[in-house]
Design an enzyme around this catalytic site. Structure first.
Site, PDB file in Angstrom:
ATOM      1  N   LYS A   1      41.059  25.173  38.121  1.00  0.00           N
ATOM      2  CA  LYS A   1      42.358  24.664  38.595  1.00  0.00           C
ATOM      3  C   LYS A   1      42.473  23.138  38.533  1.00  0.00           C
ATOM      4  O   LYS A   1      42.775  22.592  37.501  1.00  0.00           O
ATOM      5  CB  LYS A   1      42.654  25.219  39.991  1.00  0.00           C
ATOM      6  CG  LYS A   1      42.969  26.726  39.925  1.00  0.00           C
ATOM      7  CD  LYS A   1      44.052  27.178  40.872  1.00  0.00           C
ATOM      8  CE  LYS A   1      44.652  28.499  40.406  1.00  0.00           C
ATOM      9  NZ  LYS A   1      44.043  29.691  40.981  1.00  0.00           N
TER      10      LYS A   1
ATOM     11  N   ASP B   1      33.558  31.301  44.725  1.00  0.00           N
ATOM     12  CA  ASP B   1      34.712  31.020  43.874  1.00  0.00           C
ATOM     13  C   ASP B   1      35.546  29.955  44.579  1.00  0.00           C
ATOM     14  O   ASP B   1      36.314  30.254  45.498  1.00  0.00           O
ATOM     15  CB  ASP B   1      35.511  32.313  43.656  1.00  0.00           C
ATOM     16  CG  ASP B   1      36.776  32.071  42.839  1.00  0.00           C
ATOM     17  OD1 ASP B   1      37.173  30.899  42.663  1.00  0.00           O
ATOM     18  OD2 ASP B   1      37.381  33.062  42.396  1.00  0.00           O
TER      19      ASP B   1
ATOM     20  N   PHE C   1      40.564  37.401  45.096  1.00  0.00           N
ATOM     21  CA  PHE C   1      41.130  37.212  43.753  1.00  0.00           C
ATOM     22  C   PHE C   1      40.200  36.322  42.950  1.00  0.00           C
ATOM     23  O   PHE C   1      39.839  35.222  43.383  1.00  0.00           O
ATOM     24  CB  PHE C   1      42.518  36.568  43.825  1.00  0.00           C
ATOM     25  CG  PHE C   1      43.137  36.384  42.464  1.00  0.00           C
ATOM     26  CD1 PHE C   1      43.800  37.437  41.840  1.00  0.00           C
ATOM     27  CD2 PHE C   1      43.038  35.176  41.794  1.00  0.00           C
ATOM     28  CE1 PHE C   1      44.351  37.279  40.571  1.00  0.00           C
ATOM     29  CE2 PHE C   1      43.587  35.014  40.518  1.00  0.00           C
ATOM     30  CZ  PHE C   1      44.240  36.067  39.911  1.00  0.00           C
TER      31      PHE C   1
END
Ligand SMILES: *Cc1c(COP(=O)(O)O)cnc(C)c1O
Length: 385
Positions: free
Chosen positions: A244, A215, A130
């Site tokens: 995040k 990532d 993702f």
């Protein structure tokens, strides 16, 4: 608890919201009726430092009085300080930062840097991976359910099974700009990378002249028991993407790369809000807190203990417990949703990762008592019978 209607007028793309949260402190959240919850993951990996961390609040308050935003044609002290602080935490080869506003934007930036600086079109990504929901990031995402409604996506992406060296070796060739990987697949069910695979990915990229992108949007900032997950294995990427928790909850994205990628980059890239003074002040405070509170060591200890505890107390409903630090997946033999609901009724807010996995990613500052109570509640809701 009853299902509330979605907020009136809001595009209902993410389903119903069931709780209205009005306040947070550490790993605790309170709803509008004063009921207290423990955040076991509901802040989606953004809350590593804890909700409304005082160090962060102080930095945001004082920066807001000074300057909130000026275009990136000007330097600002918080931007300058944040970039310096971030690079101090990086290995020497990763010495160029591009600031943006979210994970997906950080990924878009990485993809553009890779294509431009290699002058190659292709990307190889992992199935179940993702990387975000904008077109480029979604093209890298390896889940058909998320991709299909929006096709055609960006051309040039192929997907291979995670942790399968042979298939990766076959997929990367002279047209590959970059391989993009998560070090723990978060959304995809909490699958930890195999160190052998990681080493092989680095070697394959080097051999074929492709870049390697990590990532670490979810695994960064102490989450997996290291400040950044790649530090555990000492394998370095050419491009690292963070977001995040990087600014403790204020929107931010960072794409960190090498002088060589910068030198070969042809084109321009820009972001109006990227490097925003307020976000950078928050980012600087968040990095300082990560280091001074040793959040990585706390995640390592609490996570390792929890994973062995969860593995020791087997329930017939559990297929497997996986994880690294405080990113933990409990894969069930059945759907996770009813158990997430049962946890919520007991005051613990966890999330799923795919249909069958309970995902735990609490604030790294969670108290030992709240964490222990969370693990007990999990054992109780999963108890047989
Ligand atoms: C959350 C996440 C993203 C997307 O970040 P957004 O800020 O939602 O765009 C990308 N990659 C990983 C690994 C993530 O966990």
């Amino acid at each position: 608890m009853n299902d509330a209607e979605p907020v009136r007028g809001e595009f209902a793309a993410v389903g119903r919201r069931e709780i209205t949260i009005v306040r947070g402190e550490g790993a605790r959240l309170w709803d509008e009726r004063g009921r207290s919850f423990v955040d076991l993951g509901i802040s989606l990996g953004v809350g590593n430092l804890g909700h409304s961390n005082p160090a962060l609040v102080h930095a945001i308050e004082s920066q807001a009085r000074q300057l909130i935003h000026v275009g990136s044609a000007c330097d600002t002290p918080p931007r300058h300080d944040f970039v310096q602080r971030l690079l101090e935490l990086m290995p020497p080869s990763l010495d160029r930062v591009f600031l943006s506003n979210s994970g997906a934007e950080g990924i878009e930036t990485a993809l553009k840097f890779a294509r431009s600086s290699t002058a190659r079109p292709g990307f190889v990504a992992a199935l179940r991976g993702f990387h975000g929901r904008t077109f480029g990031a979604l093209s890298a995402t390896g889940r058909r359910d998320l991709r299909e409604p929006f096709e055609p996506l960006v051309p040039g992406f192929s997907h291979v099974p995670y942790n399968d060296i042979t298939q990766l070796d076959r997929a990367v060739d002279q047209t590959t700009a970059a391989v993009i990987l998560e070090l723990v697949q978060g959304e995809g069910g909490v699958h930890v990378i195999d160190p052998e695979y990681l080493r092989a990915a680095r070697a394959i990229c080097d051999r074929r002249g492709a870049l390697l992108i990590f990532d670490e949007i979810q695994t960064g900032m102490g989450r997996t028991g290291r400040r950044f997950a790649f530090e555990r294995w000492g394998i370095l990427p050419d491009i690292l993407v963070l977001a995040k928790s990087l600014a403790g909850g204020v929107p931010i994205g960072a794409t960190i790369t090498t002088e060589e990628v910068e030198r070969r980059f042809r084109g321009t890239h820009h972001s109006t809000f990227g490097g925003n003074a307020l976000a950078c002040a928050a980012g600087r405070a968040a990095l300082d807190y990560l280091v001074s509170a040793r959040l990585d060591e706390r995640a390592e200890r609490l996570g390792t203990e929890a994973i062995s505890h969860l593995r020791r107390s087997p329930s017939a409903r559990v297929r497997e417990v996986r994880g690294l630090g405080l990113l933990i997946g409990i894969e069930l033999k059945e759907r996770a949703a009813p158990y997430l609901q049962a946890l919520r009724e007991r005051g613990f807010l966890a999330i799923g990762a795919g249909p069958n996995v309970i995902r735990l990613l609490p604030p790294l500052v969670i108290s030992e008592a709240d964490w222990a109570a969370g693990l007990t509640a999990i054992s109780e809701v999963l108890a047989d019978g």
